[in-house]
Design a protein around this motif. Structure first.
Motif, mmCIF file in Angstrom:
data_model
loop_
_atom_site.group_PDB
_atom_site.id
_atom_site.type_symbol
_atom_site.label_atom_id
_atom_site.label_comp_id
_atom_site.label_asym_id
_atom_site.label_seq_id
_atom_site.Cartn_x
_atom_site.Cartn_y
_atom_site.Cartn_z
ATOM 1 N N THR A 10 0.849 -1.187 0.000
ATOM 2 C CA THR A 10 0.000 0.000 0.000
ATOM 3 C C THR A 10 0.884 1.236 0.000
ATOM 4 O OG1 THR A 10 -0.150 0.023 2.405
ATOM 5 C CG2 THR A 10 -1.887 -1.143 1.244
ATOM 6 N N THR A 11 0.291 2.366 -0.247
ATOM 7 C CA THR A 11 1.009 3.637 -0.273
ATOM 8 C C THR A 11 0.541 4.490 0.899
ATOM 9 O OG1 THR A 11 1.112 3.538 -2.683
ATOM 10 C CG2 THR A 11 1.479 5.689 -1.683
ATOM 11 N N VAL A 12 1.467 5.140 1.547
ATOM 12 C CA VAL A 12 1.139 6.046 2.650
ATOM 13 C C VAL A 12 0.705 7.378 2.046
ATOM 14 C CG1 VAL A 12 2.028 7.210 4.707
ATOM 15 C CG2 VAL A 12 2.847 4.913 4.126
ATOM 16 N N SER A 13 -0.469 7.874 2.494
ATOM 17 C CA SER A 13 -0.974 9.149 1.974
ATOM 18 C C SER A 13 -0.201 10.312 2.586
ATOM 19 C CB SER A 13 -2.466 9.299 2.294
ATOM 20 O OG SER A 13 -2.641 9.632 3.658
ATOM 21 N N ASP A 14 -0.446 11.512 2.074
ATOM 22 C CA ASP A 14 0.226 12.701 2.610
ATOM 23 C C ASP A 14 -0.197 12.993 4.051
ATOM 24 O OD1 ASP A 14 -2.332 13.419 1.873
ATOM 25 O OD2 ASP A 14 -1.769 15.351 1.019
ATOM 26 N N ARG A 15 -1.291 12.378 4.493
ATOM 27 C CA ARG A 15 -1.744 12.534 5.884
ATOM 28 C C ARG A 15 -1.295 11.364 6.763
ATOM 29 N NH1 ARG A 15 -7.862 13.571 5.937
ATOM 30 N NH2 ARG A 15 -7.402 13.805 8.145
ATOM 31 N N GLY A 16 -0.452 10.469 6.218
ATOM 32 C CA GLY A 16 0.061 9.345 6.992
ATOM 33 C C GLY A 16 -0.887 8.165 7.079
ATOM 34 N N MET A 17 -1.886 8.123 6.206
ATOM 35 C CA MET A 17 -2.888 7.061 6.258
ATOM 36 C C MET A 17 -2.576 5.985 5.224
ATOM 37 S SD MET A 17 -6.105 9.674 6.596
ATOM 38 C CE MET A 17 -7.369 8.468 6.713
ATOM 39 N N VAL A 18 -2.949 4.740 5.570
ATOM 40 C CA VAL A 18 -2.813 3.625 4.637
ATOM 41 C C VAL A 18 -4.135 2.865 4.598
ATOM 42 C CG1 VAL A 18 -0.329 3.322 4.977
ATOM 43 C CG2 VAL A 18 -1.917 2.054 6.397
#
Length: 90
Positions: A10-18
């Motif tokens: 998965t990729t970590v979003s700019d808000r630190g969410m996966v």
């Protein structure tokens, strides 16, 4: 090697969410409300533990009887549903 043996990514979003891939959620029985406990090992590896947050007296009971309906409708447990004296339109 079966398809489920390949690592999920998965990729970590700019808000630190996966997002947990659906195949892993099904395989590990992860449901809404469950928590993930994150741990870093001495070797620097990340380990994740699923902490179940199931609510209700019978959340672990596999022998639950189906109640019918889709869970949205309500039922009069006292048995007055068909009695005209106890209808909302009376």
């Amino acid at each position: 090697m079966a398809a489920e043996d390949f690592p999920e990514e998965t990729t970590v979003s700019d808000r630190g969410m996966v997002t947990i891939p659906a195949a892993l959620r099904r395989r590990l029985d992860i449901e809404p409300g469950d928590k993930l406990r994150w741990n870093v090992t001495e070797g620097g590896d990340l380990a994740v533990e699923v902490v179940r947050q199931r609510y209700g007296a019978f959340e672990d009971d596999d022998l639950q009887a189906p109640m019918g309906g889709d869970g949205v409708e309500t039922h009069d447990l006292a048995g007055y549903e068909d009695d005209p004296a106890f209808t909302e339109n009376a």
